[in-house]
Design a protein around this motif. Structure first.
Motif, short mmCIF file in Angstrom:
data_model
loop_
_atom_site.label_atom_id
_atom_site.label_comp_id
_atom_site.label_asym_id
_atom_site.label_seq_id
_atom_site.Cartn_x
_atom_site.Cartn_y
_atom_site.Cartn_z
N ASN A 272 0.92 -1.34 -0.05
CA ASN A 272 -0.02 0.13 -0.06
C ASN A 272 0.90 1.05 -0.12
O ASN A 272 1.93 1.41 0.70
N ARG A 273 0.46 2.27 -0.69
CA ARG A 273 1.23 3.61 -0.56
C ARG A 273 0.31 4.44 0.48
O ARG A 273 -0.83 4.52 0.34
N VAL A 274 1.05 5.16 1.16
CA VAL A 274 0.43 5.89 2.31
C VAL A 274 0.06 7.23 1.62
O VAL A 274 0.72 7.85 0.76
N ARG A 275 -1.26 7.76 1.99
CA ARG A 275 -1.74 8.81 1.05
C ARG A 275 -0.91 10.11 1.29
O ARG A 275 -0.77 10.73 0.20
N VAL A 276 -0.55 10.46 2.54
CA VAL A 276 -0.14 11.76 2.61
C VAL A 276 1.51 11.82 2.33
O VAL A 276 1.97 12.53 1.68
N LEU A 277 2.16 10.87 2.88
CA LEU A 277 3.66 11.10 2.61
C LEU A 277 4.05 10.12 1.33
O LEU A 277 4.97 10.52 0.68
N ARG A 278 3.22 9.49 0.61
CA ARG A 278 3.36 8.75 -0.61
C ARG A 278 4.34 7.55 -0.89
O ARG A 278 4.70 7.04 -1.86
N HIS A 279 5.02 7.27 0.31
CA HIS A 279 5.97 6.22 0.35
C HIS A 279 5.29 4.77 0.58
O HIS A 279 3.95 4.71 0.68
N LEU A 280 5.77 3.84 0.35
CA LEU A 280 5.26 2.42 0.12
C LEU A 280 5.41 1.77 1.60
O LEU A 280 6.37 1.74 2.07
N GLY B 118 7.99 17.02 -2.28
CA GLY B 118 7.98 18.06 -3.37
C GLY B 118 8.67 17.67 -4.63
O GLY B 118 9.37 16.36 -4.72
N ASP B 119 8.88 18.50 -5.40
CA ASP B 119 9.67 18.28 -6.94
C ASP B 119 10.86 18.61 -6.74
O ASP B 119 11.77 18.36 -7.74
N ASP B 120 11.47 19.03 -5.79
CA ASP B 120 13.07 19.14 -5.55
C ASP B 120 13.69 17.73 -5.74
O ASP B 120 13.01 16.68 -5.79
N VAL B 121 15.01 18.01 -6.06
CA VAL B 121 15.69 16.70 -6.24
C VAL B 121 15.73 15.87 -4.61
O VAL B 121 16.29 16.35 -3.84
N PRO B 122 15.32 14.53 -4.73
CA PRO B 122 15.31 14.04 -3.49
C PRO B 122 16.43 13.55 -3.09
O PRO B 122 17.51 13.24 -3.74
N VAL B 123 16.78 13.56 -1.54
CA VAL B 123 18.08 12.98 -0.91
C VAL B 123 17.62 11.59 -0.72
O VAL B 123 16.62 11.36 0.40
N ILE C 76 17.34 7.10 -1.47
CA ILE C 76 16.83 6.39 -2.34
C ILE C 76 15.35 6.10 -2.11
O ILE C 76 14.87 5.76 -1.10
N TYR C 77 14.60 6.21 -3.45
CA TYR C 77 13.07 5.75 -3.46
C TYR C 77 12.89 4.45 -3.54
O TYR C 77 13.55 3.70 -4.36
N LYS C 78 12.12 3.67 -2.76
CA LYS C 78 11.91 2.17 -2.73
C LYS C 78 10.77 2.12 -3.27
O LYS C 78 9.53 2.39 -2.81
N ASN C 79 11.11 1.51 -4.33
CA ASN C 79 9.62 1.29 -5.57
C ASN C 79 8.81 0.11 -5.33
O ASN C 79 9.36 -0.80 -4.43
N MET C 80 7.89 -0.24 -6.04
CA MET C 80 6.93 -1.34 -5.78
C MET C 80 7.99 -2.71 -6.04
O MET C 80 7.89 -3.69 -5.13
N SER C 81 8.90 -2.55 -7.01
CA SER C 81 9.45 -3.82 -7.32
C SER C 81 10.55 -4.08 -5.56
O SER C 81 10.65 -5.36 -5.50
N TYR C 82 11.10 -3.01 -5.48
CA TYR C 82 11.76 -3.32 -4.20
C TYR C 82 10.90 -3.64 -2.95
O TYR C 82 11.44 -4.67 -2.50
N VAL C 83 9.90 -3.28 -2.69
CA VAL C 83 9.02 -3.47 -1.53
C VAL C 83 8.42 -5.05 -2.00
O VAL C 83 8.46 -6.04 -1.22
N HIS D 247 12.09 5.73 6.31
CA HIS D 247 13.24 5.53 7.38
C HIS D 247 14.31 6.51 6.73
O HIS D 247 14.07 6.96 5.71
N GLY D 248 15.21 6.85 7.42
CA GLY D 248 16.44 7.57 7.34
C GLY D 248 16.91 6.98 5.82
O GLY D 248 17.47 5.82 5.87
N GLY D 249 17.17 7.88 4.82
CA GLY D 249 17.61 7.25 3.76
C GLY D 249 16.66 6.99 2.59
O GLY D 249 17.14 6.83 1.57
N ASP D 250 15.42 6.89 3.13
CA ASP D 250 14.51 6.70 2.32
C ASP D 250 13.79 7.93 1.73
O ASP D 250 13.61 9.07 2.30
N VAL D 251 13.46 8.19 0.11
CA VAL D 251 12.81 9.27 -0.36
C VAL D 251 11.20 9.07 -0.16
O VAL D 251 10.79 7.93 -0.31
N MET D 252 10.76 10.03 0.55
CA MET D 252 9.35 10.13 0.82
C MET D 252 8.83 11.27 -0.44
O MET D 252 9.17 12.42 -0.11
N PRO D 253 7.80 10.63 -1.30
CA PRO D 253 7.83 11.50 -2.38
C PRO D 253 6.85 12.66 -1.90
O PRO D 253 7.03 13.72 -2.87
#
Length: 150
Positions: A40-48, A108-113, A115-122, A99-105
């Motif tokens: 599931n994707r969290v509605r507000v933070l948009r992470h998985l 905003g549109d700035d360059v994220p610091v 790594i985004y954990k995508n569906m495949s990763y999860v 978590h620390g080091g995870d990108v939470m979408p």
């Protein structure tokens, strides 16, 4: 990952992380090695977040987080952060990608610091968790049996 024409069209209109999130969607369920898994994707933070449904009678069923974390080395990203029933009455154990080091979408549109954990990763992490659970099933049943006889 090779994109098909439809995926390329989506990314042309919504470049970057926003486009990737549109391609992935907000929910996925699959069965793996005898267990049902949910993303599931969290509605507000948009992470998985990823979850494994634990069937009634299984040694992990209704185990609280602290028991799971203290007694098992489940290979969940950031550790097990959820162990409870969902709205459908299924008992789930799971993890989040906030978590620390995870990108939470949501940031905003700035360059994220990080790594985004995508569906495949999860999905792959859920499969690792299921493999661990299957590998430890007999030990878990033995421990449960010993506790019952004490």
């Amino acid at each position: 990952m090779e994109l098909n024409d439809e995926e390329k069209k989506v990314l042309e209109h919504s470049p970057g992380l926003k486009g990737l999130i549109e391609l992935e969607g907000d929910h996925e369920e699959f069965d793996y090695n005898g267990f049902h898994c949910v993303i599931n994707r969290v509605r507000v933070l948009r992470h998985l977040c990823g979850y494994v449904v634990i069937p009634e009678g299984h040694y992990l069923y209704k185990q609280p987080i602290f028991t799971i974390e203290n007694n098992y080395s489940i290979p969940a990203h950031g550790g097990i952060t959820f162990a409870d029933f969902d709205n459908e009455g299924r008992y789930l154990i799971g993890f989040d990608c906030a978590h620390g080091g995870d990108v939470m979408p949501f940031i905003g549109d700035d360059v994220p610091v990080g790594i985004y954990k995508n569906m495949s990763y999860v999905e792959n992490n859920l499969k690792e968790i299921v493999d661990y659970i299957k590998k430890t099933d007999s030990a878990g049943k033995q421990n449960q049996s010993n506790k019952t006889h004490l």
